[in-house]
Design a protein around this motif. Structure first.
Motif, PDB file in Angstrom:
ATOM      1  N   GLN A 380      23.187 -19.107 -24.979  1.00  0.00           N
ATOM      2  CA  GLN A 380      24.134 -20.195 -24.770  1.00  0.00           C
ATOM      3  C   GLN A 380      23.373 -21.505 -24.575  1.00  0.00           C
ATOM      4  O   GLN A 380      22.404 -21.562 -23.815  1.00  0.00           O
ATOM      5  CB  GLN A 380      24.985 -19.904 -23.540  1.00  0.00           C
ATOM      6  CG  GLN A 380      25.947 -21.012 -23.164  1.00  0.00           C
ATOM      7  CD  GLN A 380      26.746 -20.673 -21.922  1.00  0.00           C
ATOM      8  OE1 GLN A 380      27.704 -19.902 -21.993  1.00  0.00           O
ATOM      9  NE2 GLN A 380      26.355 -21.219 -20.770  1.00  0.00           N
ATOM     10  N   LEU A 381      23.799 -22.556 -25.255  1.00  0.00           N
ATOM     11  CA  LEU A 381      23.115 -23.843 -25.190  1.00  0.00           C
ATOM     12  C   LEU A 381      23.706 -24.704 -24.083  1.00  0.00           C
ATOM     13  O   LEU A 381      24.927 -24.741 -23.874  1.00  0.00           O
ATOM     14  CB  LEU A 381      23.250 -24.581 -26.527  1.00  0.00           C
ATOM     15  CG  LEU A 381      22.717 -23.854 -27.765  1.00  0.00           C
ATOM     16  CD1 LEU A 381      22.895 -24.727 -29.004  1.00  0.00           C
ATOM     17  CD2 LEU A 381      21.246 -23.470 -27.585  1.00  0.00           C
ATOM     18  N   LEU A 419      30.120 -16.324 -21.008  1.00  0.00           N
ATOM     19  CA  LEU A 419      29.805 -17.638 -20.463  1.00  0.00           C
ATOM     20  C   LEU A 419      29.406 -17.455 -19.007  1.00  0.00           C
ATOM     21  O   LEU A 419      29.028 -16.364 -18.597  1.00  0.00           O
ATOM     22  CB  LEU A 419      31.003 -18.570 -20.616  1.00  0.00           C
ATOM     23  CG  LEU A 419      31.596 -18.702 -22.033  1.00  0.00           C
ATOM     24  CD1 LEU A 419      32.746 -19.699 -22.054  1.00  0.00           C
ATOM     25  CD2 LEU A 419      30.538 -19.102 -23.038  1.00  0.00           C
ATOM     26  N   THR A 420      29.488 -18.502 -18.212  1.00  0.00           N
ATOM     27  CA  THR A 420      29.079 -18.394 -16.816  1.00  0.00           C
ATOM     28  C   THR A 420      29.859 -17.281 -16.115  1.00  0.00           C
ATOM     29  O   THR A 420      31.082 -17.187 -16.257  1.00  0.00           O
ATOM     30  CB  THR A 420      29.317 -19.723 -16.095  1.00  0.00           C
ATOM     31  OG1 THR A 420      28.537 -20.730 -16.734  1.00  0.00           O
ATOM     32  CG2 THR A 420      28.929 -19.639 -14.639  1.00  0.00           C
ATOM     33  N   GLY A 462      33.139 -16.167 -17.912  1.00  0.00           N
ATOM     34  CA  GLY A 462      32.793 -14.810 -17.517  1.00  0.00           C
ATOM     35  C   GLY A 462      32.340 -13.997 -18.716  1.00  0.00           C
ATOM     36  O   GLY A 462      31.888 -14.534 -19.740  1.00  0.00           O
ATOM     37  N   ASN A 463      32.510 -12.679 -18.605  1.00  0.00           N
ATOM     38  CA  ASN A 463      32.049 -11.764 -19.641  1.00  0.00           C
ATOM     39  C   ASN A 463      33.169 -11.247 -20.523  1.00  0.00           C
ATOM     40  O   ASN A 463      32.964 -10.310 -21.298  1.00  0.00           O
ATOM     41  CB  ASN A 463      31.331 -10.575 -18.993  1.00  0.00           C
ATOM     42  CG  ASN A 463      30.071 -11.006 -18.283  1.00  0.00           C
ATOM     43  OD1 ASN A 463      29.344 -11.868 -18.777  1.00  0.00           O
ATOM     44  ND2 ASN A 463      29.808 -10.422 -17.112  1.00  0.00           N
ATOM     45  N   ALA A 464      34.360 -11.854 -20.428  1.00  0.00           N
ATOM     46  CA  ALA A 464      35.486 -11.403 -21.244  1.00  0.00           C
ATOM     47  C   ALA A 464      36.461 -12.550 -21.443  1.00  0.00           C
ATOM     48  O   ALA A 464      36.598 -13.441 -20.590  1.00  0.00           O
ATOM     49  CB  ALA A 464      36.197 -10.218 -20.581  1.00  0.00           C
ATOM     50  N   LEU A 465      37.138 -12.526 -22.580  1.00  0.00           N
ATOM     51  CA  LEU A 465      38.198 -13.499 -22.860  1.00  0.00           C
ATOM     52  C   LEU A 465      39.478 -12.927 -22.272  1.00  0.00           C
ATOM     53  O   LEU A 465      40.122 -12.042 -22.857  1.00  0.00           O
ATOM     54  CB  LEU A 465      38.343 -13.721 -24.370  1.00  0.00           C
ATOM     55  CG  LEU A 465      39.418 -14.723 -24.779  1.00  0.00           C
ATOM     56  CD1 LEU A 465      39.003 -16.147 -24.407  1.00  0.00           C
ATOM     57  CD2 LEU A 465      39.692 -14.636 -26.280  1.00  0.00           C
ATOM     58  N   ASN A 466      39.857 -13.443 -21.088  1.00  0.00           N
ATOM     59  CA  ASN A 466      41.020 -12.914 -20.392  1.00  0.00           C
ATOM     60  C   ASN A 466      41.449 -13.929 -19.342  1.00  0.00           C
ATOM     61  O   ASN A 466      40.617 -14.462 -18.623  1.00  0.00           O
ATOM     62  CB  ASN A 466      40.684 -11.578 -19.709  1.00  0.00           C
ATOM     63  CG  ASN A 466      41.926 -10.808 -19.291  1.00  0.00           C
ATOM     64  OD1 ASN A 466      42.863 -11.371 -18.733  1.00  0.00           O
ATOM     65  ND2 ASN A 466      41.930  -9.510 -19.556  1.00  0.00           N
ATOM     66  N   PRO A 467      42.753 -14.246 -19.273  1.00  0.00           N
ATOM     67  CA  PRO A 467      43.213 -15.170 -18.221  1.00  0.00           C
ATOM     68  C   PRO A 467      42.971 -14.634 -16.818  1.00  0.00           C
ATOM     69  O   PRO A 467      42.891 -15.413 -15.854  1.00  0.00           O
ATOM     70  CB  PRO A 467      44.719 -15.313 -18.495  1.00  0.00           C
ATOM     71  CG  PRO A 467      44.889 -14.886 -19.908  1.00  0.00           C
ATOM     72  CD  PRO A 467      43.838 -13.851 -20.166  1.00  0.00           C
ATOM     73  N   THR A 468      42.847 -13.331 -16.676  1.00  0.00           N
ATOM     74  CA  THR A 468      42.625 -12.718 -15.370  1.00  0.00           C
ATOM     75  C   THR A 468      41.132 -12.501 -15.157  1.00  0.00           C
ATOM     76  O   THR A 468      40.477 -11.866 -15.998  1.00  0.00           O
ATOM     77  CB  THR A 468      43.344 -11.369 -15.264  1.00  0.00           C
ATOM     78  OG1 THR A 468      44.743 -11.567 -15.521  1.00  0.00           O
ATOM     79  CG2 THR A 468      43.151 -10.754 -13.892  1.00  0.00           C
ATOM     80  N   PRO A 469      40.546 -13.042 -14.082  1.00  0.00           N
ATOM     81  CA  PRO A 469      39.112 -12.857 -13.836  1.00  0.00           C
ATOM     82  C   PRO A 469      38.736 -11.380 -13.773  1.00  0.00           C
ATOM     83  O   PRO A 469      39.510 -10.529 -13.312  1.00  0.00           O
ATOM     84  CB  PRO A 469      38.910 -13.532 -12.481  1.00  0.00           C
ATOM     85  CG  PRO A 469      40.053 -14.479 -12.350  1.00  0.00           C
ATOM     86  CD  PRO A 469      41.196 -13.834 -13.050  1.00  0.00           C
ATOM     87  N   ALA A 470      37.552 -11.090 -14.255  1.00  0.00           N
ATOM     88  CA  ALA A 470      37.005  -9.730 -14.227  1.00  0.00           C
ATOM     89  C   ALA A 470      37.787  -8.758 -15.083  1.00  0.00           C
ATOM     90  O   ALA A 470      37.652  -7.538 -14.954  1.00  0.00           O
ATOM     91  CB  ALA A 470      36.915  -9.203 -12.786  1.00  0.00           C
ATOM     92  N   VAL A 514      25.661 -15.695 -23.921  1.00  0.00           N
ATOM     93  CA  VAL A 514      25.479 -15.790 -25.375  1.00  0.00           C
ATOM     94  C   VAL A 514      26.400 -16.819 -26.027  1.00  0.00           C
ATOM     95  O   VAL A 514      26.219 -17.158 -27.196  1.00  0.00           O
ATOM     96  CB  VAL A 514      25.710 -14.416 -26.050  1.00  0.00           C
ATOM     97  CG1 VAL A 514      24.701 -13.389 -25.540  1.00  0.00           C
ATOM     98  CG2 VAL A 514      27.142 -13.924 -25.846  1.00  0.00           C
ATOM     99  N   GLY A 515      27.413 -17.310 -25.272  1.00  0.00           N
ATOM    100  CA  GLY A 515      28.423 -18.148 -25.896  1.00  0.00           C
ATOM    101  C   GLY A 515      29.604 -17.298 -26.328  1.00  0.00           C
ATOM    102  O   GLY A 515      29.977 -16.339 -25.643  1.00  0.00           O
TER     103      GLY A 515
END
Length: 523
Positions: A380-381, A419-420, A462-470, A514-515
């Motif tokens: 990720q840049l 992402l973060t 985070g590590n997934a595309l989801n409106p809910t964290p985790a 990784v983006g």
């Protein structure tokens, strides 16, 4: 006596014969003149009578006559029949013919001035002079870096092509074309392609070729649409800098008819050194644009950028493309197609959009994302902040009403979205809600909704595309038009501690970010 009478009879018969011969000669002469008249009408288009008249005026052309001074050729020339009496009248033929020539030349001179644009053939006596000067100036404005002496560059800018209205200007429009190999180029005559250093590949209409233009040096200037900037076959030495200028100016003949408002860069290939901690060591920088273009590096083959510029009809613009290579032995290669987009074109990107997608479905990636397993050094840049826009397409005959995004299908071990990481609970309490933890690195999708659960968010990290964290990866849809997502990253991947006054949301250290890679679909 008898002999005298015989001789007298013979003499009288001889004189009578001579008289008859004289009458026949006059008749033959009259017949010859008649045939000569017909000959003149057939061969030259006018009657020769009255003979010897100093006030002679040519008559109208005969049917089917082709003016010998308008491109007469053996195929359309009316062939004259042989006339045995022509030798008797050669003197008169020459005089009358010369008079006819003078009359026709004067007529043609007047007609050429009054109806120059109506002539089917191109006359290059005076018009070609302006065209040649224009061409000389043009070819002294080409992008060859070594060509620094341009004596006619300003002269060509002051002489419009309309100086010679019959001149078929080969540069009046450089229409885009695609070669059989898939490369983009411009349609141009073969000679013009050669003078620009291009490579003909395929054909266009009107006998033109699809000219592929490429430049492989640093420090050059590009003025032609669809030019490829390619790395040299010689390995890049580091540290070093390699730059290219894209000149936009309507005074240039090749851009005269089309003021430019945007440049599109297509990274056919792009490989530089990977970032360190998210910060580029090798860097690709764009200068001279009116929109913010982030610094990128790494692997970006298949990506693109839209660069906004002030209309070249108002002011000339120089856009700089620059590589800065840090020390290291990493492979550096690139092939960038530079397309100049005219103002008012329907395919311009909306203002403020760095990337623009014009299909109802496709794939969008952050710069330097690759389908590979993540490493401790994040791909990720840092310092990314740009909009990615999508044109609203027709779906089943109607405009799409929503766009849905789904993480890409990747090879085992690869990650489509990272992402973060989500902040700690203590840190989130500073702001009040967990959703506010996507504060430093995030992908903004206004109105993004998980249709299965109706959960909604505007920022995703985070590590997934989801409106809910985790949560796990899900399909996220938005009905907010025009369709647009925004990618933002900060300047560090390190730990950000919480500070109470002023309040700062803490974030854990980023590892293996990784983006993103997303497939989109308009519905």
């Amino acid at each position: 006596m008898f002999k005298f009478c015989l001789l007298l009879s013979v003499a009288l018969m001889f004189q009578a014969g001579r008289a008859c011969d004289g009458n026949n000669e006059a008749e033959q002469l009259a017949a010859a003149r008649q045939e000569s008249d017909e000959y003149f009408a057939s061969a030259y288009g006018f009657d020769s009578a009255p003979w010897g008249s100093s006030d002679y005026q040519p008559s109208a052309r005969v049917q089917g006559y082709v003016n010998p001074y308008e491109g007469r050729s053996p195929q359309n020339r009316v062939q004259a029949n042989y006339n045995p009496f022509k030798k008797y009248f050669s003197k008169y033929i020459a005089l009358i013919h010369q008079s006819y020539i003078n009359t026709k030349l004067i007529q043609h001179f007047v007609l050429d001035i009054a109806n120059e644009n109506d002539q089917p053939e191109g006359r290059f006596a005076l018009g070609g002079l302006g065209a040649n000067i224009i061409n000389t100036g043009l070819f002294n404005n080409r992008f060859t870096p070594a060509n620094t002496w341009r004596p006619f560059s300003s002269l060509s800018n002051r002489i419009p092509v309309t100086v010679n209205p019959n001149f078929n200007n080969p540069l009046s429009n450089f229409d885009a074309c695609t070669s059989p190999s898939g490369d983009s180029g411009i349609c141009a005559p073969g000679s013009v392609c050669s003078l620009f250093g291009g490579r003909p590949s395929g054909s266009c209409v009107l006998g033109k070729v699809c000219c592929i233009n490429a430049i492989t040096t640093c420090g050059g200037t590009v003025t032609l649409n669809n030019t490829y900037w390619q790395s040299s076959s010689t390995p890049v030495s580091a540290p070093s800098t390699c730059a290219l200028t894209v000149r936009l100016d309507t005074k240039l003949v090749e851009q005269l008819a089309k003021p430019i408002c945007q440049i599109r860069l297509d990274f056919v290939s792009f490989t530089t050194q990977q970032p360190t901690g998210g910060t580029c060591t090798d860097s690709f920088i764009v200068g001279g644009s009116t929109n913010v273009v982030p610094i990128i590096c790494g692997d970006n083959s298949g990506q693109h950028m839209y660069i906004d510029v002030s209309s070249s009809a108002l002011t000339p613009t120089d856009v700089q493309l620059m590589f800065n290579f840090a020390a290291g032995t990493a492979t550096r290669t690139w092939n960038i197609k530079i397309a100049m987009l005219p103002c008012g074109a329907s395919y311009l990107a909306p203002p403020g959009c760095l990337q623009y997608f014009t299909a109802s479905s496709g794939r969008v990636r952050s710069f330097n994302w690759q389908d590979v397993a993540p490493t401790a050094n994040p791909r990720q840049l840092n310092n990314q902040n740009y909009n990615i826009c999508f044109r609203t397409e027709l779906v089943t005959g109607q405009r799409a009403t929503q766009m849905c995004l789904t993480p890409c299908t990747v090879t085992p071990g690869a990650v489509p979205f990272a992402l973060t990481a989500v902040a700690t609970a203590a840190a989130s309490a500073v702001v009040g809600t967990v959703a506010d933890t996507c504060y430093y690195d995030f992908l903004a999708i206004v109105g993004g909704t998980n249709l299965a659960t109706a959960a909604t968010a505007d920022r995703f990290c985070g590590n997934a595309l989801n409106p809910t964290p985790a949560g796990t990866n899900v399909e996220v849809c938005t009905r907010v038009r025009p369709f647009r997502i925004t990618y933002v990253t900060d300047g560090t991947e390190a730990l950000i501690p919480a500070v109470v006054a002023p309040p700062v949301v803490s974030a854990v250290a980023d590892v293996s970010n990784v983006g993103f890679c997303l497939d989109y679909l308009e519905r």
